[in-house]
Design a protein around this motif. Structure first.
Motif, PDB file in Angstrom:
ATOM      1  N   ALA A 164     -56.633  28.365   4.107  1.00 32.99           N
ATOM      2  CA  ALA A 164     -58.027  28.387   3.667  1.00 32.99           C
ATOM      3  C   ALA A 164     -58.117  28.399   2.148  1.00 32.99           C
ATOM      4  O   ALA A 164     -58.976  27.733   1.558  1.00 32.99           O
ATOM      5  CB  ALA A 164     -58.739  29.606   4.245  1.00 32.99           C
TER       6      ALA A 164
ATOM      7  N   ARG B 229     -64.444  36.298   2.368  1.00 32.88           N
ATOM      8  CA  ARG B 229     -65.479  35.536   3.069  1.00 32.88           C
ATOM      9  C   ARG B 229     -65.928  34.331   2.232  1.00 32.88           C
ATOM     10  O   ARG B 229     -66.177  33.253   2.775  1.00 32.88           O
ATOM     11  CB  ARG B 229     -66.660  36.447   3.384  1.00 32.88           C
TER      12      ARG B 229
ATOM     13  N   ALA C 240     -63.282  31.629   2.646  1.00 35.16           N
ATOM     14  CA  ALA C 240     -63.325  31.011   3.974  1.00 35.16           C
ATOM     15  C   ALA C 240     -64.522  30.088   4.129  1.00 35.16           C
ATOM     16  O   ALA C 240     -64.437  29.031   4.765  1.00 35.16           O
ATOM     17  CB  ALA C 240     -63.353  32.095   5.051  1.00 35.16           C
ATOM     18  N   ALA C 241     -65.639  30.479   3.532  1.00 32.57           N
ATOM     19  CA  ALA C 241     -66.869  29.682   3.654  1.00 32.57           C
ATOM     20  C   ALA C 241     -66.775  28.342   2.951  1.00 32.57           C
ATOM     21  O   ALA C 241     -67.585  27.445   3.213  1.00 32.57           O
ATOM     22  CB  ALA C 241     -68.048  30.475   3.097  1.00 32.57           C
TER      23      ALA C 241
ATOM     24  N   ALA D   5     -63.340  29.170   9.327  1.00 32.62           N
ATOM     25  CA  ALA D   5     -64.101  30.257   8.713  1.00 32.62           C
ATOM     26  C   ALA D   5     -64.489  31.304   9.757  1.00 32.62           C
ATOM     27  O   ALA D   5     -64.430  32.509   9.497  1.00 32.62           O
ATOM     28  CB  ALA D   5     -65.340  29.702   8.023  1.00 32.62           C
TER      29      ALA D   5
END
Length: 232
Positions: free
Chosen positions: A104, A150, A153-154, A162
């Motif tokens: 990621a 986060r 991942a987004a 995600a």
């Protein structure tokens, strides 16, 4: 196959065949029960099961609708599975998280926006403030940790990845909290690793982002065997 499974399988087939789509209202109870050749009681049980899975949403007095079928919603029950595991199983789950988040970071390095980089920088600044306090706010640190991961991942461009990361990362709070409370220097070290990840993202360097994230999560993983087996 039980009657409940028959309902679940039947409605799933209707979605896969295009008879029902995201946002569509399911047929009225009597009609749907006849279509699936089940009793109304079995139909209700099946609908409840699909609701738990995030596939349908029952609105009081309005009927039952197919949800958006968003990956984050559909994969959220996996977090429940993680919650049910004892501390001794943290390492296998974290191993999956490490594989996902390492890639990621590499993906995000080529996709992350200036605004998201600024948001991640703000999170790191919040951590700086937390670590300067005489009594470190461990829960605040963990929330910032989650927020930082986060954001990355987004911006992978992959909503399934995600969603999987979200389910795994936010369910390891107890492990991270124990680490922060009992392993000297863990939070300062984690913050330094996050800063290194941020620099790689800001440079748009996927290889460096991958390496920095792998280094960070390997450090977390190495701490997990020391967790008490009876819970933090």
């Amino acid at each position: 196959m039980s009657r409940t499974d028959q309902v679940v399988d039947g409605i799933k087939r209707m979605i896969l065949d295009g008879e029902l789509g995201p946002g569509d209202r399911l047929p009225v109870e009597k009609e749907l029960a006849e279509t699936l050749d089940v009793s109304r009681g079995s139909l209700r049980e099946g609908v409840r099961a699909l609701s738990i899975l995030g596939i349908v949403d029952t609105r009081q007095g309005d009927g039952t609708y197919v949800t958006s079928l968003d990956p984050a919603r559909l994969l959220s029950p996996m977090g429940f599975v993680v919650d049910l595991q004892g501390d001794g199983s943290a390492r296998p789950f974290h191993g999956v998280r490490r594989v996902l988040e390492t890639e990621a970071a590499a993906l995000a390095a080529t996709r992350i926006t200036p605004q998201a980089l600024a948001e991640a920088r703000d999170v790191l600044d919040q951590v700086e403030h937390i670590l300067r306090q005489p009594d470190v706010d461990h829960e605040g640190f963990i929330e910032a940790d989650i927020a930082f991961h986060r954001i990355i991942a987004a911006h992978t461009g992959n909503p399934v990845m995600a969603a999987l990361i979200e389910s795994l990362a936010t369910r390891t709070v107890r492990e991270r909290l124990w680490r922060g409370l009992h392993e000297e220097g863990a939070e300062e070290r984690t913050h330094g690793e996050h800063r290194a990840i941020w620099r790689a993202l800001a440079a748009g360097d996927p290889d460096a982002a991958r390496i920095r994230m792998a280094n960070h999560l390997l450090g977390v993983e190495e701490s997990l065997p020391e967790l008490p087996t009876d819970g933090a």
